[in-house]
Design an enzyme around this catalytic site. Structure first.
Site, PDB file in Angstrom:
ATOM      1  N   CYS A 179      20.860  46.181 -12.268  1.00 20.88           N
ATOM      2  CA  CYS A 179      21.491  47.223 -11.450  1.00 20.88           C
ATOM      3  C   CYS A 179      22.788  46.740 -10.818  1.00 20.88           C
ATOM      4  O   CYS A 179      23.818  47.420 -10.871  1.00 20.88           O
ATOM      5  CB  CYS A 179      20.521  47.724 -10.393  1.00 20.88           C
ATOM      6  SG  CYS A 179      20.012  46.492  -9.178  1.00 20.88           S
ATOM      7  N   HIS A 214      17.753  47.243  -5.063  1.00 20.99           N
ATOM      8  CA  HIS A 214      18.245  48.135  -6.119  1.00 20.99           C
ATOM      9  C   HIS A 214      19.507  48.840  -5.649  1.00 20.99           C
ATOM     10  O   HIS A 214      19.679  49.137  -4.470  1.00 20.99           O
ATOM     11  CB  HIS A 214      17.182  49.171  -6.489  1.00 20.99           C
ATOM     12  CG  HIS A 214      17.538  49.995  -7.701  1.00 20.99           C
ATOM     13  ND1 HIS A 214      17.763  49.432  -8.931  1.00 20.99           N
ATOM     14  CD2 HIS A 214      17.734  51.331  -7.864  1.00 20.99           C
ATOM     15  CE1 HIS A 214      18.060  50.399  -9.808  1.00 20.99           C
ATOM     16  NE2 HIS A 214      18.064  51.557  -9.175  1.00 20.99           N
ATOM     17  N   GLU A 268      22.173  54.613 -13.194  1.00 21.23           N
ATOM     18  CA  GLU A 268      21.553  53.357 -12.775  1.00 21.23           C
ATOM     19  C   GLU A 268      21.053  52.552 -13.964  1.00 21.23           C
ATOM     20  O   GLU A 268      20.714  53.091 -15.020  1.00 21.23           O
ATOM     21  CB  GLU A 268      20.377  53.625 -11.835  1.00 21.23           C
ATOM     22  CG  GLU A 268      19.233  54.381 -12.498  1.00 21.23           C
ATOM     23  CD  GLU A 268      18.040  54.627 -11.587  1.00 21.23           C
ATOM     24  OE1 GLU A 268      17.953  54.000 -10.522  1.00 21.23           O
ATOM     25  OE2 GLU A 268      17.182  55.447 -11.969  1.00 21.23           O
TER      26      GLU A 268
END
Length: 378
Positions: free
Chosen positions: A99, A157, A169
């Site tokens: 990420c 994240h 993402e």
């Protein structure tokens, strides 16, 4: 959930056994249904933010790879096993991003600068943020390109907001980069705006107009010619303040041919090929509409001839290009000197004239004899 760097493994052996108990660089607790569209889905974002969104969207379908995207320079890399998730066992075979690696890559492509090197926790606390938004604010104040984060106490994240309740993402091992609905419940921690990505370009000075560029590695020049010295380079699309435009050197690039150049607020020139809009920009004045100023003290006015005539920083055709005359014009000559011999248009001459702006022009392109009468030697 901890989020720290671990060592790479080589030849299938994980270096540093202690990392086996550590969690992934980016982990999320719940799956979300993907959306096939990927673009800036709301107005208001700057050209930089939109470029970051485009760069992230260009990676749709690329593997999530734990630790991917954290090489010496931003870009996809092979990942490695996170030590706990069976889905991560093949990450060392998958070229891709985790990420934070995806976010790093996106803003590197947009700015040409490695602004977001590090984990998602590092990015959340980055000094590159120009605005912060709490979890309680939800998506209301967000613009495309803003970074959304998850984690309680420690961020695990990050994703790029697209607008309209969507984000792009790198989700988790075993999946590919995707668009998904935003998740503002659970341990959603808030968002940041990367410095400069939400600040509109100020209105241009001098009655110009703001336009968007496109493409990457676009250069502006000191004169309207690809042979002129480079003034600036745009790593990605950006906004520019155009003062005027004129017909000058014809350029062929990206499948287009155009002889129109725009003069920007800093005095540099950009071929209109890389400015969004028609070949001749609507509502922008012609730079050639201004009369040549009268000769300064100690100079005399002379007429040029020919088309595509260049002036140089030194009396040599190998010196940097300073000016470009698409058509015959009037120039103010201060003095002249014998320098590099030039052959052009059927003439050979070693005389050069220095103009009032300090640039030099071979006398071949000045109407009159090879050595201009009444002009002193430099």
């Amino acid at each position: 959930m901890k989020n720290i760097r671990t060592r790479r493994r080589t030849g299938g052996a994980l270096l540093g056994a202690g990392v086996l108990a550590l969690s992934a660089w980016c982990g999320v607790p719940a799956h979300a249904a993907p959306d096939a569209s990927c673009a800036a889905l709301a107005p208001g974002a700057s050209a930089t933010a939109q470029a970051a969104v485009s760069a992230a969207c260009a990676q749709i379908g690329v593997w999530y790879s734990w630790g991917g995207g954290h090489g010496a320079t931003p870009g996809a890399t092979y990942g490695y096993y996170d030590g706990s998730d069976p889905d991560s066992l093949h990450d060392d075979e998958r070229m891709g991003f985790d990420c934070s690696g995806l976010v790093r890559h996106a803003y590197y492509q947009a700015t040409g600068k490695d602004l977001l090197n590090g984990t998602s926790d590092d990015q959340f606390h980055s000094s590159q943020s120009s605005a912060r938004f709490s979890a309680a604010q939800g998506t209301g104040p967000l613009l495309p390109g803003d970074l959304m984060f998850w984690g309680s106490g420690h961020i695990h994240h990050v994703a790029l907001y697209l607008g309209d309740g969507q984000m792009v993402e790198a989700y988790e091992s075993g999946t590919r980069i995707r668009v998904a609905p935003v998740r503002t419940g659970g341990d959603y921690a808030g968002a940041i705006r990367v410095d400069g990505s939400g600040t509109p370009t100020p209105p241009p000075a001098g009655g110009g107009a703001t336009f968007e560029t496109w493409g990457t590695g676009v250069r502006t020049r000191s004169a309207p010619s690809v042979r002129a010295s480079v003034v600036d380079t745009f790593a990605g699309p950006t906004q520019v303040s155009v003062q005027c435009q004129e017909h000058a050197e014809s350029v062929s690039a990206e499948g287009y041919t155009n002889d129109v150049w725009s003069r920007l607020a800093d005095g540099s020139w950009l071929t209109n090929i890389y400015v969004k809009g028609p070949a001749w920009l609507p509502g922008v004045a012609d730079c050639g509409g201004t009369d040549v100023p009268p000769p300064a003290a100690g100079s005399t006015a002379h007429q040029t001839w020919g088309t595509g005539v260049r002036t140089h920083g030194e009396p040599s055709v190998n010196a940097a290009v300073v000016g470009y005359f698409a058509q015959p014009t009037t120039v103010n000559v201060v003095c002249q000197a014998h320098a590099q011999e030039v052959t052009a248009e059927g003439y050979t001459n070693d005389a050069w004239s220095r103009l009032t702006d300090g640039s030099w022009l071979t006398n071949i392109y000045l109407k009159g004899p090879a050595w201009l009468p009444g002009v002193p030697t430099c």
